[in-house]
Design an enzyme around this catalytic site. Sequence first.
Site, short mmCIF file in Angstrom:
data_model
loop_
_atom_site.label_atom_id
_atom_site.label_comp_id
_atom_site.label_asym_id
_atom_site.label_seq_id
_atom_site.Cartn_x
_atom_site.Cartn_y
_atom_site.Cartn_z
CG HIS A 24 0.12 14.46 -23.23
ND1 HIS A 24 0.37 15.56 -23.35
CD2 HIS A 24 1.02 13.69 -22.32
CE1 HIS A 24 1.73 15.57 -22.79
NE2 HIS A 24 1.98 14.42 -22.15
NE ARG A 79 -4.21 -2.23 2.21
CZ ARG A 79 -4.13 -3.08 2.78
NH1 ARG A 79 -3.12 -3.16 3.84
NH2 ARG A 79 -4.99 -4.15 2.62
CG HIS A 107 5.35 10.38 -24.58
ND1 HIS A 107 4.05 10.01 -24.59
CD2 HIS A 107 5.49 11.35 -23.62
CE1 HIS A 107 3.33 10.92 -23.81
NE2 HIS A 107 4.26 11.68 -23.10
CD GLU A 161 5.54 15.73 -22.19
OE1 GLU A 161 4.91 16.96 -21.98
OE2 GLU A 161 5.04 14.69 -22.45
CD GLU A 198 -5.06 14.79 -15.27
OE1 GLU A 198 -3.83 14.98 -15.83
OE2 GLU A 198 -5.46 13.72 -15.02
CG HIS A 249 -1.58 9.42 -24.18
ND1 HIS A 249 -2.01 9.50 -23.05
CD2 HIS A 249 -0.38 9.60 -24.25
CE1 HIS A 249 -1.17 9.89 -22.19
NE2 HIS A 249 -0.02 10.09 -22.75
CG ASN A 299 -3.39 15.49 -19.61
OD1 ASN A 299 -2.36 14.73 -19.45
ND2 ASN A 299 -4.28 15.80 -18.40
CE LYS A 321 -1.55 12.98 -14.38
NZ LYS A 321 -1.81 13.59 -15.94
CE LYS A 325 4.17 16.88 -14.38
NZ LYS A 325 4.44 15.75 -14.90
NE ARG A 342 -0.38 16.24 -12.35
CZ ARG A 342 0.18 15.43 -11.54
NH1 ARG A 342 -0.14 15.45 -10.22
NH2 ARG A 342 1.07 14.63 -11.85
#
Length: 364
Positions: free
Chosen positions: A251, A124, A268, A188, A240, A255, A248, A146, A230, A244
Amino acid sequence: MKKLALSLERKSHQYDILIGEAVLSNPVSFSAIKQVNRIHIISNETVADLYLEQLKKSLSSYSPNSNLSVSILKDGEEYKSLDSFSMVIDDFIDNQLRRNDLVIALGGGVVGDLAGFSAACYQRGIDFIQIPTSLLAMVDSSVGGKTAVNHFKGKNLIGAFHQPLKVISDISVLKTLPQDQFIAGMAEVIKAAIIYDKAFFHWLTQNADLILQQDSVTLTEMVYRSCEIKAAIVAQDEMERGTRAWLNLGHTFGHAIETIMGYGNILHGEAVAIGMVLAAKFSHQQRLLSKDDMKIMINGIHQFKLPASLPAEIDVSAMAKAMILDKKNLDGNIRLVLPLAIGKVTINQDYSVQDIEAFLRKYE
């Protein structure tokens, strides 16, 4: 060495982001490490050959009595998978990691995301440190907590928010990064400028030659400002729920391109660069972005030798359908981050698969 502090109200958690030359070989960089029983390093075959022994030497100064164990992954986006996650968890168990032990990610975005997700899930949640070795990881994936692995139906569909104990970004390791990977990381950086800082965008275009020549002082400033942007956004919205999501930009398109082409067949950052061009064109089509700003954004992407066109093998119908599976979507519509100007974006979730497919048809 430059240092940023990222503070998160939700967890009353703060951690440092160290940026500079030779910080990996400087034992002071690891002063936050408590005396733990075991440190488990996760890396890949390429990076481990270059930097694993250097990391072990730096660690020995602060945790001399700790037992060290290592997981070595194969190199590539296709290994950011549930199979790799299972292998790492097996290694944790075999090496008897406890909740108060430490995981260190030594590598690019694939290693960082996989190591962070494994640390988040094991017992956990155990502490981990990010040591990004690619430009893309330094300016983006190592900052903000993330973590994820990919599913064959979509990128980063399986993940968790898990903040690192520290981020250590050594600019000097970029000298061993292949040129195509360095250029991909620039996507980025450009994204951070477009969403948040017009002056930074113009600074990038004015310093493009020095950046591409990998001038150390210029790179340090660039990585620092990217991380600063960031960190400011993550501090406002760790989970998010709002701002936030600006991060993206490009993205959702990107993606989907990665999913359709197969992980590892396009970098990427390359997919994100194409995604930002598509987002700019779509925003202009929606009369949200001026033609002049659209051209300036696309020219900036061209200036850093990033791709700006859809690959010929992309089926736009399949791409639009892949976009509906993006984890950021709500209520069955496609959610897009769209530029309004350089330094300003908005989020709109009113677009259907049919809307996006009709738009993409113009560029296939």
